[in-house]
Design an enzyme around this catalytic site. Structure first.
Site, mmCIF file in Angstrom:
data_model
loop_
_atom_site.group_PDB
_atom_site.id
_atom_site.type_symbol
_atom_site.label_atom_id
_atom_site.label_comp_id
_atom_site.label_asym_id
_atom_site.label_seq_id
_atom_site.Cartn_x
_atom_site.Cartn_y
_atom_site.Cartn_z
ATOM 1 N N SER A 124 65.618 23.988 -8.741
ATOM 2 C CA SER A 124 66.726 24.244 -9.652
ATOM 3 C C SER A 124 68.051 24.112 -8.888
ATOM 4 C CB SER A 124 66.566 25.614 -10.302
ATOM 5 O OG SER A 124 67.405 25.745 -11.413
ATOM 6 N N ASP B 71 62.475 20.862 -20.061
ATOM 7 C CA ASP B 71 63.251 21.788 -19.242
ATOM 8 C C ASP B 71 64.535 22.195 -19.960
ATOM 9 O OD1 ASP B 71 64.704 23.109 -17.189
ATOM 10 O OD2 ASP B 71 63.635 21.957 -15.670
ATOM 11 N N HIS C 239 61.188 24.368 -17.387
ATOM 12 C CA HIS C 239 61.766 24.720 -16.095
ATOM 13 C C HIS C 239 60.820 25.530 -15.217
ATOM 14 C CE1 HIS C 239 65.347 24.805 -13.607
ATOM 15 N NE2 HIS C 239 65.242 26.100 -13.442
#
Length: 708
Positions: free
Chosen positions: A560, A645, A680
């Site tokens: 991330s 995501d 995610h």
């Protein structure tokens, strides 16, 4: 317009490298003309179409096919590791106790816990009334609820004050957009509340029929409104009790531990605001506790006789203030625990007779027990050089028993209960590592690298005893370094599969986190963001200098915002890394921050800057991984993303990989794995995620020439 080249032609050349990679050509993404012009700066972005074709309502077939072909490519390249990946998966899975129960938590007369069963991916949410020998009620069988779904997340379990109803949220797409359901715990009936696109949780008023929830914008996924719903009524008529107009703020709602107040929090990175009502009066208008102040964050903890406020007002590392229940404005705030330059205050756990303060000093977490009557303090002590300690499972206000968790890189997660009055402490549970685990076979260290500007960067290290610091050890260096999120030393049973194969694992606490206090965060954000990247590079060079490893054996990993870190260090110091693992990486910083229709963009302006501002634009452009890809050698790269995501859209890593492939001048590999079912956080089951871990480990082991 050129056609998308998606073939996998077997080349006549020899293998790519000494690792015997298959001689297969990777996908080549189509280029389309697109020019971004802002602040007089023209930038060609030939892969911009990947955004356009999925987010702007156009036919997405082309980009989806490209992602599928990238998946075919990585599968082909890693085909020979299938036996090793399966071995790793089974090895890591075998360490997990499949039939298990969490430590029961007492709330309002019931003990709540989850239990898992052999062969099941999910769990059952249960309770017992009064004592642990009472009959078991299975409130939710999540194993059964998730059947037939590739992804399933149930969250936000909230029991009504009368213990008769349960609200929960479900996301079966992996976009973090939760749908709310109600279960009547007497009849067992589950009702669809027709409330969609929420954060997944709800807060009960004390009347047992009114709930409050957070509604999200369907496009940007921003938390925008706090809604009030009365059970049995049409959800389309739910009342808006708060509408956040500032798109840089996150909002949420919750209840005080003493059940007296319902509180709405609205917070950005640099300022916050709280509203509140009496939980007995759900139809009252929410009062502003203290209007938001520039560069001031505050959180409110209600006690029966006053409010405590944890705030950075005139206190960089935060302090605790107090104010009467009827005088909440800042003019009435008085110091309760003064500011200390060397101690970061992170939170308060309140009880009727005691407070427990979560603090951080010298980069280590600490818990401090404070007697509310005498003001006496007790610091909980621990022996290891590097560890993490945190409050865990304390929903009850009227108790003298405090629960906390403890772990280190060699100590499995352990839950304790301490009597705040007598000091008596007992272990409630320690994570069981099946197959045998002896912590004495491993060593953990806490060392400090020196950054270019002289700053000391703490690094947490673990390895199996017997390692010789001769520069030949394969080493994985990990970091996050954003949003003030501290990355602490914790135990991982899956990590043993690396350590037992001779790896050193290092976690570097770079600026941008908050490990060393609030200034640590301030020095790793906005116009100082590059400190995060140079700290990581300096940490890697320290590991080489001290003989832990060498560039031929050093790997980097982050996800991330930590994936942004991976992209930056691959550009800035490519020769330092044997391989880089970038998971769901935020690598197209400028384009994403310019597009306010992309989820979460406006919430991030205080973290990265707003590129509509000229200075912010050029600073962000100077480090954004996508913007800074050059014609030069790059390390081996494994990049992962998810089609759904919600945090970092799939097109960021897809564009980055395409540009890297077009620019790099080496024979190293770049693999892009897109999970077509997840978002995610990856897989939702408790074992499936290990397949991704096995792939990452196999990627590094293949590069090291280790095949078992």
């Amino acid at each position: 317009m050129k056609k998308l080249i998606l073939s996998f032609v077997i080349a006549m050349s020899t293998s790519i490298s000494a690792q015997n990679w298959p001689s297969v050509k990777p996908p080549i993404a189509e280029k389309q003309e697109f020019v971004r012009v802002i602040h007089g700066d023209e930038v060609k972005d030939t892969y911009y179409w990947m955004i356009d074709y999925f987010t702007k309502g156009k036919d997405s077939t082309k980009v989806v096919n490209y992602l599928k072909d990238e998946n075919t490519y990585w599968e082909t390249m890693m085909k020979d590791t299938e036996p090793l990946r399966n071995e790793l998966f089974q090895e890591m899975k075998a360490r997990i106790k499949e039939k298990d129960e969490s430590v029961p938590t007492l709330k309002n007369g019931y003990y709540y816990y989850t239990k898992t069963e052999n062969g099941k991916q999910y769990y059952k949410y249960c309770r017992k009334k009064g004592n642990l020998n009472a009959p078991e009620e299975i409130l939710l069988d999540v194993d059964k609820m998730a059947e037939g779904k590739p992804y399933y997340s149930a969250t936000g379990f909230s029991i009504s004050p009368d213990n008769q109803k349960l609200i929960f949220g479900v996301d079966d797409v992996s976009r973090r957009q939760y749908h709310l359901f109600l279960k009547d715990l007497k009849s067992g009936k589950i009702t669809d509340l027709k409330i969609k696109n929420t954060t997944g949780s709800a807060t009960w008023a004390n009347d047992n029929k009114t709930i409050f929830y957070t509604s999200k914008n369907e496009i940007t996924l921003l938390s925008e409104k706090i809604m009030r719903h009365i059970l049995g009524t049409d959800s389309s008529k739910d009342a808006v009790v708060y509408d956040e107009k500032d798109k840089s703020n996150y909002i949420g709602i919750g209840k005080s531990k003493n059940d007296k107040f319902i509180l709405i929090s609205s917070a950005a990175t640099t300022s916050s605001e709280v509203r509140y009502i009496n939980a007995d009066k759900p139809f009252d208008d929410f009062k502003v506790f203290q209007p938001r102040m520039k560069d001031v964050l505050y959180e409110v903890t209600p006690l029966e006789d006053k409010f405590l406020i944890t705030t950075n007002k005139d206190a960089l590392n935060f302090k605790v203030m107090e104010t009467p229940l009827d005088k909440t404005e800042v003019a009435n705030w008085k110091d309760f625990i003064p500011h200390r330059k060397d101690v970061l205050v992170e939170g308060i756990d309140e009880f009727k007779n005691y407070l427990v303060l979560s603090e951080r000093q010298n980069g280590l977490s600490q818990l401090v027990i404070m007697d509310r009557k005498t003001g006496n303090k007790e610091f909980l002590k621990f022996d290891e050089p590097d560890y993490t300690v945190y409050p865990s499972g304390n929903p009850e206000y009227n108790t003298d028993n405090f629960r906390f968790g403890y772990t280190s890189m060699i100590t499995p997660s352990t839950q304790y209960e301490q009597n705040l009055k007598t000091g008596a402490r007992k272990i409630l549970k320690q994570q069981e590592v099946l197959g045998g685990y002896n912590k004495n076979e491993y060593t953990t260290e806490r060392v400090f690298a020196t950054a270019k500007d002289g700053t000391k960067i703490p690094i947490s290290i673990v390895y199996k005893k017997g390692i010789i610091k001769n520069g030949k050890n394969p080493t994985l260096l990990y970091a996050y370094g954003s949003y003030g999120n501290s990355s602490d030393a914790t135990f991982s049973s899956s990590r043993l599969s690396l350590l037992n194969r001779g790896f050193v694992y290092a976690l570097t606490h770079v600026r941008g986190g908050q490990e060393m206090g609030r200034q640590w965060y301030e020095d790793g954000k906005m116009m100082k963001k590059k400190n995060t990247f140079t700290d990581f590079i300096d940490s890697g060079e320290f590991l080489v200098k001290e003989g832990y490893t060498s560039p031929e054996h050093l790997f980097a990993q982050g996800g991330s915002a930590g994936g942004l870190l991976m992209g930056a260090i691959a550009n800035m110091k490519p020769e330092l890394w044997k391989g880089v693992i970038a998971q769901v990486p935020f690598v197209d910083v400028v384009n994403t921050m310019l597009d306010e229709s992309i989820p979460l963009t406006t919430n991030e302006f205080d973290e990265w800057g707003n590129p509509k501002n000229k200075d912010a634009y050029f600073y962000m452009k100077s480090y954004s991984p996508y913007e800074n890809v050059e014609k030069k050698n790059y390390p081996n790269l494994l990049v992962t993303t998810g089609l759904h995501d919600s945090q970092v859209q799939y097109f960021e890593p897809a564009k980055w990989v395409a540009k890297l492939r077009d620019s790099k001048t080496d024979n190293n590999v770049i693999l892009l794995k897109t999970d077509m079912n997840y978002g995610h956080g990856g897989a939702s089951g408790r074992f499936d995620y290990l397949k991704d871990v096995a792939l990452i480990y196999a990627f590094m082991l293949k590069l090291e020439g280790i095949n078992k």
